[in-house]
Structures are given as C-alpha cells and as structure tokens.
Design an enzyme around this catalytic site. Structure first.
Site, mmCIF file in Angstrom:
data_model
loop_
_atom_site.group_PDB
_atom_site.id
_atom_site.type_symbol
_atom_site.label_atom_id
_atom_site.label_comp_id
_atom_site.label_asym_id
_atom_site.label_seq_id
_atom_site.Cartn_x
_atom_site.Cartn_y
_atom_site.Cartn_z
ATOM 1 N N ASN A 36 -7.311 2.066 -9.340
ATOM 2 C CA ASN A 36 -8.694 2.566 -9.323
ATOM 3 C C ASN A 36 -8.718 4.086 -9.512
ATOM 4 O O ASN A 36 -9.551 4.627 -10.248
ATOM 5 C CB ASN A 36 -9.369 2.232 -7.995
ATOM 6 C CG ASN A 36 -9.486 0.733 -7.742
ATOM 7 O OD1 ASN A 36 -9.415 -0.062 -8.672
ATOM 8 N ND2 ASN A 36 -9.662 0.359 -6.490
ATOM 9 N N ASP A 255 -11.592 5.540 -3.610
ATOM 10 C CA ASP A 255 -10.680 5.817 -4.734
ATOM 11 C C ASP A 255 -11.379 6.697 -5.778
ATOM 12 O O ASP A 255 -10.766 7.612 -6.342
ATOM 13 C CB ASP A 255 -10.216 4.506 -5.375
ATOM 14 C CG ASP A 255 -9.533 3.588 -4.366
ATOM 15 O OD1 ASP A 255 -8.879 4.111 -3.449
ATOM 16 O OD2 ASP A 255 -9.672 2.360 -4.494
HETATM 17 O O1 KDG Z 1 -9.753 0.806 -2.352
HETATM 18 C C1 KDG Z 1 -9.941 -0.423 -3.006
HETATM 19 C C2 KDG Z 1 -8.736 -1.261 -2.736
HETATM 20 O O2 KDG Z 1 -8.749 -1.588 -1.380
HETATM 21 C C3 KDG Z 1 -8.692 -2.526 -3.540
HETATM 22 O O3 KDG Z 1 -8.740 -2.242 -4.908
HETATM 23 C C4 KDG Z 1 -7.514 -3.392 -3.307
HETATM 24 O O4 KDG Z 1 -5.609 -1.991 -3.268
HETATM 25 C C5 KDG Z 1 -6.333 -2.739 -2.686
HETATM 26 C C6 KDG Z 1 -6.079 -3.059 -1.293
HETATM 27 O O5 KDG Z 1 -4.923 -3.179 -0.959
HETATM 28 O O6 KDG Z 1 -6.997 -3.197 -0.525
#
Ligand code: KDG
Length: 312
Positions: A36, A255
């Site tokens: 992201n 993000d």
């Molecule tokens: O910040 C968003 C993320 O939480 C999501 O894309 C998924 O990487 C992720 C996670 O582990 O929660």
C-alpha cells in the site's frame, strides 16, 4: 537508483459488501501494508521497489500485476513454488466496523528471507521503509527486516518504520520485544497513539517520544486518526489537523499517510509540509473502498489544495 525500497507480504483480499456469513457480494484486490505504501508513493511519482514472496498461484499473479500496474518495481519479488499467497478476508457488515481475518500462516509471504532482499540493494535506495507487520510473520521475515535495517545503515539509506501493530498476528509483549530494537535503529518512527508504548519507554507520550529521540530516531510521527497527527523532533512538536472527509473505509489510511510523509521527505519539504501532505493522503484514502485504491496522485492533492502540493 530507486527512491524507496520496501519489503513485506502481499495478500489477496476478499472484501464483502455486507455480511460474509450471509454470502454478501465480495470484491477482490491485492493488499499488504508495504505494498500500500509502495503504491501510494508511486502514485506521487516516486520510484519504488517492493520485495516479497508470493505464491505461484493466481493470487500471486494479482499482487504482482497490481504492483506493476501502479508502476512499482517488482523485479526483485520472488515466486514461491511451495507455499500459497496469503489471504485476507474483510467482513463488512453494513454500519459496523469491518472485521479482518487472516489466512496467512506459512504463506509464501511469511517465508521471506534476507537473501530475497539482497539483490534489491543494487537499486541504491534513498529510503528503506519497513513495518511492524513483516517481523510478526516468521523468524526469517523478522530477520529479513532487521538485517535490511542494518544494510540500510551501511549504505546510508534513511530508515522509516511504521509500527503497524496487528493484534491478530502476535501479542503486545511479543511485538514489543521484536519492534522496540528496530525502532531504536530507525531514523523516522511512525506510530498510532496506541502503538507508541510498543517502541518507546516511559508512562506518558512525552517520555516515550523523548526516549526515542534520545536514541537514533530524529523524527517521531504520531497518527491520531480524526484528531490529526503530530510530528516530534529535537526542534519541538508540530501538529496537523485531519482533513474533514466522509469516511467510507479506513483500512489503508495509515499506509497512505506514511506514503505522503515519505514523499515529503523525498521532496525535501519542511516537517510541517511533510505532515500536511501525509494528512491529505490519509484523508483521501478513506473516501472509498480498498486498501490502496484511493491513494492520491499529485493532481488529486493539488485539487485538495494543500499549499505544498499546489506550489509544486
Ligand atoms: O494497513 C493495511 C493492512 O493492514 C492490510 O493491507 C493488510 O498488511 C496487512 C495486514 O497485515 O494487516
């Protein structure tokens, strides 16, 4: 030369429009905190390389296609012939907060090693961006993050760390043990208010910030959601209110905020303008569905009218 190198897990995300348990319609996209951020930065015109492992499966194809379509360099990503790409389910009952479930134990992404990251250093990144999610995935992923920070030190790259605590992956005690040493070795620590105690010492925000600023970090950025954000450095504190927007989905907002902040660093903006760019990116990210889909371009930011963007 690349602007930013980042490493982490890319997942396939299934998001329901209504209750999953009632077989609500589902949309599919790729997700993962570091991807992201990579997409957020690429949309703002920066060169970004993403490193991670995805399975040799359609979900892995989706993750890499998504990154490439968003102009993120995936040359150093690895296809894992043994393990599948991890899965994230986002149950979105109308009018209730979304509930995330992971299916990522022993996933391809969790099998990341520092050897996977090694070839990407030839891109000579200015910034290494890491999060507290990847160290939670496995011992080898934790080591990959830790060694990547050490390598960044050796080659003079700036290290940004977003604490990104995920309660479904590990306990706060486990997270603190793994993340506190990483934070002390980062240049910029980004955290939500409720994550600061995982990396700082002391019983107040002020003492936790002071503890970090007494070590290597020269900047600590605190995300406060609808109450904005604060930037701390030895020069003092700067606060930034959140932009008033109608929130549709907040997953990925942090993000986008981080991407905006790093973008401001890459553009050599002063701290206040870095923070306002971050806040604008975070605000726009919540205005629609998806983890990264609403991340703004520079043209979008100019339309929002933040002074730093319009001037550029
Ligand atoms: O910040 C968003 C993320 O939480 C999501 O894309 C998924 O990487 C992720 C996670 O582990 O929660």
């Amino acid at each position: 030369m690349t602007d930013v190198l980042t490493l982490g897990e890319a997942l396939i995300a299934f998001r329901s429009l209504g209750r999953l348990s009632l077989a609500a319609p589902v949309s599919v996209s790729a997700a993962g905190a570091e991807m992201n951020v990579a997409i957020g930065l690429a949309r703002l015109g920066h060169q970004v390389s993403w490193v991670g492992r995805v399975g040799e499966d359609p979900a892995g194809d989706l993750a890499l296609r998504t990154l490439r379509a968003e102009s993120v360099d995936t040359r150093f990503a690895t296809r894992d012939g043994v393990a599948p790409t991890g899965v994230m389910l986002v149950d979105q009952p109308q009018a209730l907060s979304p509930v995330v479930t992971y299916h990522r134990r022993d996933s391809a992404g969790s099998r990341l090693t520092f050897a996977d990251v090694e070839p990407a250093w030839q891109t000579a990144p200015r910034v290494l961006h890491v999060t507290g999610i990847t160290p939670a995935l496995s011992d080898s992923a934790r080591e990959a993050v830790s060694l990547a920070i050490r390598r960044a030190r050796d080659v003079g790259a700036i290290v940004t760390l977003d604490v990104n605590y995920r309660a479904k992956l590990w306990s706060r005690t486990e997270a603190r043990a793994a993340l506190a040493p990483l934070a002390l070795d980062a240049d910029v620590v980004i955290a939500s208010e409720d994550e600061l105690d995982l990396v700082g010492d002391g019983d107040s925000e002020a003492s936790q910030i002071a503890y970090l600023l007494d070590a290597r970090p020269s900047e600590v950025v605190i995300k406060r959601g609808r109450r904005g954000a604060t930037h701390y450095s030895p020069a003092g504190a700067i606060s930034q209110p959140a932009l008033p927007v109608v929130e549709v989905n907040s997953i990925g907002a942090g993000d986008a905020f981080t991407a905006g902040y790093i973008s401001g660093m890459l553009d050599d903006l002063p701290a206040g303008q870095r923070l306002s760019r971050a806040a604008a990116c975070g605000a726009l990210a919540v205005t629609g569905q998806g983890d990264w889909e609403q991340a703004p371009t520079r043209a979008d930011l100019a339309r929002v009218g933040t002074a730093s963007e319009a001037a550029r």
